[in-house]
Design a protein around this motif. Structure first.
Motif, PDB file in Angstrom:
ATOM      1  N   ASP A  43       7.516 -81.494 -32.526  1.00  0.00           N
ATOM      2  CA  ASP A  43       6.753 -81.272 -31.300  1.00  0.00           C
ATOM      3  C   ASP A  43       7.464 -80.368 -30.301  1.00  0.00           C
ATOM      4  N   ALA A  44       8.611 -79.824 -30.672  1.00  0.00           N
ATOM      5  CA  ALA A  44       9.344 -78.914 -29.785  1.00  0.00           C
ATOM      6  C   ALA A  44       9.506 -77.576 -30.496  1.00  0.00           C
ATOM      7  N   GLU A  45       9.219 -76.507 -29.763  1.00  0.00           N
ATOM      8  CA  GLU A  45       9.335 -75.158 -30.323  1.00  0.00           C
ATOM      9  C   GLU A  45      10.212 -74.311 -29.418  1.00  0.00           C
ATOM     10  N   PRO A  46      11.052 -73.473 -30.009  1.00  0.00           N
ATOM     11  CA  PRO A  46      11.856 -72.579 -29.167  1.00  0.00           C
ATOM     12  C   PRO A  46      10.951 -71.663 -28.358  1.00  0.00           C
ATOM     13  N   ASP A  47      11.303 -71.454 -27.107  1.00  0.00           N
ATOM     14  CA  ASP A  47      10.537 -70.567 -26.236  1.00  0.00           C
ATOM     15  C   ASP A  47      10.993 -69.149 -26.515  1.00  0.00           C
ATOM     16  N   THR A  48      10.097 -68.368 -27.097  1.00  0.00           N
ATOM     17  CA  THR A  48      10.460 -67.003 -27.476  1.00  0.00           C
ATOM     18  C   THR A  48       9.903 -65.963 -26.524  1.00  0.00           C
ATOM     19  N   GLU A  49       9.226 -66.414 -25.462  1.00  0.00           N
ATOM     20  CA  GLU A  49       8.659 -65.456 -24.512  1.00  0.00           C
ATOM     21  C   GLU A  49       9.773 -64.735 -23.770  1.00  0.00           C
ATOM     22  N   GLU A  50       9.606 -63.452 -23.655  1.00  0.00           N
ATOM     23  CA  GLU A  50      10.548 -62.660 -22.869  1.00  0.00           C
ATOM     24  C   GLU A  50      10.235 -62.876 -21.396  1.00  0.00           C
ATOM     25  N   PRO A  51      11.257 -63.013 -20.571  1.00  0.00           N
ATOM     26  CA  PRO A  51      10.981 -63.165 -19.141  1.00  0.00           C
ATOM     27  C   PRO A  51      10.283 -61.934 -18.580  1.00  0.00           C
ATOM     28  N   VAL A  52       9.309 -62.173 -17.753  1.00  0.00           N
ATOM     29  CA  VAL A  52       8.552 -61.089 -17.144  1.00  0.00           C
ATOM     30  C   VAL A  52       9.382 -60.504 -16.005  1.00  0.00           C
ATOM     31  N   GLN A  53       9.566 -59.199 -16.032  1.00  0.00           N
ATOM     32  CA  GLN A  53      10.323 -58.563 -14.970  1.00  0.00           C
ATOM     33  C   GLN A  53       9.371 -58.105 -13.886  1.00  0.00           C
ATOM     34  N   VAL A  54       9.731 -58.405 -12.674  1.00  0.00           N
ATOM     35  CA  VAL A  54       8.915 -58.039 -11.531  1.00  0.00           C
ATOM     36  C   VAL A  54       9.553 -56.827 -10.881  1.00  0.00           C
TER      37      VAL A  54
END
Length: 81
Positions: A43-54
């Motif tokens: 039930d846990a998955e690595p967070d692979t989203e790249e941080p959004v740069q502002v």
């Protein structure tokens, strides 16, 4: 170290007999032992989203508008004396 996501907002798991808990469906592992346990959880998955740069653009200097004053009507049960 590594960030993990879960579809359950407060998923709990144990590392060396100590309870750990997701908050808002997110957990940031700080030790290698936590990573090892989280990698085994279905039930846990690595967070692979790249941080959004502002883009840091300078904000335009506009004076803030003051909210317009609104007059309130007297209620039917109040007495105007």
């Amino acid at each position: 170290m590594a960030k993990y996501r879960s579809r359950y907002p407060e998923l709990s798991f144990y590392v060396d007999g100590v309870e750990r808990k997701f908050s808002g469906g997110v957990y940031e592992a700080k030790t290698a032992e936590e990573v090892a346990v989280l990698n085994r959880l279905s039930d846990a998955e690595p967070d692979t989203e790249e941080p959004v740069q502002v883009d840091e653009e300078p904000a335009e200097d506009k004076p803030a508008k003051a909210p317009a004053a609104t007059k309130r009507k007297a209620s039917a049960t109040s007495s105007a004396k």
